[in-house]
Scaffold this active site. Sequence first.
Site, mmCIF file in Angstrom:
data_model
loop_
_atom_site.group_PDB
_atom_site.id
_atom_site.type_symbol
_atom_site.label_atom_id
_atom_site.label_comp_id
_atom_site.label_asym_id
_atom_site.label_seq_id
_atom_site.Cartn_x
_atom_site.Cartn_y
_atom_site.Cartn_z
ATOM 1 N N TYR B 128 0.839 -1.205 0.000
ATOM 2 C CA TYR B 128 0.000 0.000 0.000
ATOM 3 C C TYR B 128 0.876 1.258 0.000
ATOM 4 O O TYR B 128 0.863 2.055 -0.921
ATOM 5 C CB TYR B 128 -0.901 0.033 1.240
ATOM 6 C CG TYR B 128 -2.213 -0.728 1.146
ATOM 7 C CD1 TYR B 128 -2.370 -1.810 0.309
ATOM 8 C CD2 TYR B 128 -3.292 -0.356 1.947
ATOM 9 C CE1 TYR B 128 -3.577 -2.508 0.250
ATOM 10 C CE2 TYR B 128 -4.498 -1.037 1.893
ATOM 11 C CZ TYR B 128 -4.637 -2.111 1.041
ATOM 12 O OH TYR B 128 -5.829 -2.779 1.006
ATOM 13 N N GLU B 244 -10.271 -6.496 10.068
ATOM 14 C CA GLU B 244 -9.998 -7.456 11.137
ATOM 15 C C GLU B 244 -10.281 -6.841 12.493
ATOM 16 O O GLU B 244 -9.423 -6.271 13.136
ATOM 17 C CB GLU B 244 -8.561 -7.959 11.050
ATOM 18 C CG GLU B 244 -8.245 -9.097 11.984
ATOM 19 C CD GLU B 244 -9.117 -10.342 11.827
ATOM 20 O OE1 GLU B 244 -9.941 -10.383 10.893
ATOM 21 O OE2 GLU B 244 -8.982 -11.246 12.647
#
Lengths: 379, 397
Positions: B128, B244
């Site tokens: 990223y 998550e």
Amino acid sequence: MDFTYTETQDMIRDTLARFLGDTYDFETRQKFINSDSGRDPAIWTALAQELGMLGAPFAEEHGGLGGGALENAIVMEELGKVIAIEPYLPTVVIAGGALKAVGGAQADAMIPEIIAGSAIIAFAYAEPQGRYDLANLRTTAKKDGAGYVLNGHKGVVYAAPWATHLLVTARTGGGHRDRDGVSLFLIDANLPGIVRRDYPTVDGSRASEIYFENVAIPGDALLGGEGTGLPLIEQIVDEATVAVCAEATGVMQKLHEGTLEYTQQRKQFGVPIAKFQVLQHRMVDMFMEVEQARSMTIMGTLKLGLPANERMAAVSAAKAKVARGANFVGQNAIQTHGGIGITQELAIGHYFKRATMIEGQFGSHDYHMDRYERITLAE
Amino acid sequence: MDMEFSPEDLAFQQEVRQFIAENYPADLRDKQDEGEEMSKEDFLAWHKILYKKGWIAPAWPVEYGGTGWTPTQRFIWSEETARADCIRLMPFGLAMVGPVIYTFGTPEQKAHFLPRILSGEDWWCQGYSEPGSGSDLASLRTTAVADGDDYIVNGQKTWTTLAQHADWGFFLVRTDKEAKQQEGISFLLIDMKSPGITVRPIITLGGEHEVNEVWLEDVRVPQSQRVYEENKGWTCAKFLLAHERTGIAGVAASKRGIEKVKAIARTELDGDKPLLANAFFKRKVAELEVDLAALEFTELRSLAGPNANRGPGPESSLLKIKGSEIQQRLTELSLEAVGHYGAPYFRGFGEGDNEHPIGPDYAHRAAPTYFNMRKTTIYGGSNEIQRNIIAKMVLGL
Ligand SMILES: Cc1cc2nc3c(=O)[nH]c(=O)nc-3n(C[C@H](O)[C@H](O)[C@H](O)COP(=O)(O)OP(=O)(O)OC[C@H]3O[C@@H](n4cnc5c(N)ncnc54)[C@H](O)[C@@H]3O)c2cc1C
Ligand SMILES: Cc1cc2nc3c(=O)[nH]c(=O)nc-3n(C[C@H](O)[C@H](O)[C@H](O)COP(=O)(O)OP(=O)(O)OC[C@H]3O[C@@H](n4cnc5c(N)ncnc54)[C@H](O)[C@@H]3O)c2cc1C
């Protein structure tokens, strides 16, 4: 009241800053701290011989510049600004301080060697069970004819791998935490029976575990009175403590400046991140910690000459404040740098490491708050 | 309302405890106790044991290989693995790209990648961040230009965790330079052995090689390895960043961490007494426990609350902020507890050359861990950015 430096003090600071600017850039430092010996001895020699800097706190009759604790603070702050690993603290501030306090033949013999740069003295005082209590000693020096026999284990002795001499605290009497029975010795670092285990420290210096195994030391190694050394040790450690506060001030100033500079360059969301108010306020808070660290260092330094209780309260106040400040400024410098702040490549992280070690050196925030309370709030 | 485990939950807890006791590799435990750096094989050893047992992906839907556990069972599972000091499973496949693939991927992508993530055959990394795009992730510049059935990818990623071990990476790349920032980004799965990829280590403050720079030069990537629509990668990216929820707070690991700090402080002396008898130190430990309880019950509420079965929302930012702060305070207490013995640097002079610890054996990791854990408030979206998210999404500011 006057908080300005004298001309000589300005001269010490400017000379040293210029010298360190030329010789101690971050890359050069990394190169020699990663070398086998972990230092560049030429720097120490130059500090002594070209700059006369190792004479800063010593009397002119010993070849010094006639200064004292303030001069030590000036030097330490400049060393902090380049995170120097030079053993000025143990050699000049601590051993030099002990020798000045004791005077006489011992001072006449050793101080010129310190000033000349030929003596490097490590301070072997901490023991694994002792935490920050200077009287908590299991190392013993037993009388043996005219001299003593030294046995024990000292931990994390900074600069010991480079030392020509060791300044050692040991018990000549009393139980292991008694105030009485503590003595201070200045000994040759290479006497038979001294076993060293050397290692690098997280803040870029070198240190050793030192084991004394029946080391025979001469009687004149004793500094001050036998068994009554603790007040002297407390005094020199207080001097050392404000000296690391001064160093911390230099370290913190650089952490703050580096952060200001970085946040004005680093752009995210189309603007320098220094434009985000949350970061601005944080950098203001860091600034206030740096300024208060400087104030408390000066306060502690100027009160070193007061009676023991006042001196200790002042030093503890300074160290407690500086420890918190170093923690705050260090952590926020890293956080504000983002990912780049946690790399080994950038200087900022190494300043953070030194700031972190200073937090605990000669007693943590809690230790010094406790000492302060015991002195000032006793019922 | 009640906070008791049901008899079934207690039986499950026993089962988990026993399984770990019987199956956790002893040599791994020894290495952990010695504070040695973990190799790829070490990480994979436990992964494979859990895979065989069918317990590797408790958070996944059953149809893709999940366990079908209730949120409480998943909570018990993370408690028990932390309590037993089990090595952490790498999140990049199991917790990050896996859910993206089963949510947004093509049937082919699901069939190919999901089983390999479960089995541990592929090690994943996350591409990223870029040197110029950290908090402002949407400003990323790595480009993917269509060329027949492929993309040609060029650019530089950074901070790529454990990319040195990776077989595959999931990357955000710009496929439309003209569109508004978020709208020209695509989500690509890239084989890390592709020609044109160079991985260079970045050494962090504790001396670890944990993160990397990844350079991509004319890397050819089949378009079939794009997940979801072209220019809609931001949807996947956001989904993944917030996904998550369990585990992000690190409650179980921090509970274990507090036990470790206490153990150190019971051994270290302060005068004639253990450090844990020191009123100041004890108070700090107690405050940490109280804060951890607040975090734990906030997490439990979010797990069991009305939003439990919706995707995770901005409340995950709260868990991240408080969880990371607690993790850092723990490392601070450990460092304080070891006193002078925080200073010895445990590595030798040469790279990868470990010196035997100096001082007590619990001391030598204290400082490196303290330095290393500064990352927790920076990575995964810095805590400042998390606060911005709460301000905007929760408080409506
Ligand atoms: C006990 C008291 C005595 C006073 N005496 C006098 C007096 O004798 N004479 C007189 O003239 N005035 C006086 N004041 C007024 C005082 O100066 C104002 O209260 C003060 O300037 C703040 O203005 P405000 O109350 O309108 O708050 P606001 O300006 O509305 O601020 C509200 C909050 O927003 C914050 N804020 C505002 N702007 C910013 C910004 N740009 N960035 C970040 N935060 C921001 C403020 O810090 C504050 O927390 C007094 C106030 C008090 C409480
Ligand atoms: C150990 C580690 C592992 C990582 N692993 C990975 C990985 O595997 N893959 C990957 O892609 N990335 C990874 N990252 C990158 C991580 O996501 C970024 O570091 C993070 O997003 C911050 O970006 P930055 O480092 O560029 O900091 P910057 O964005 O430059 O931020 C610097 C500082 O400014 C603050 N700031 C920035 N914008 C604002 C704002 N608008 N308001 C207030 N404050 C602001 C930040 O909070 C921070 O304190 C990792 C990072 C670390 C440290």
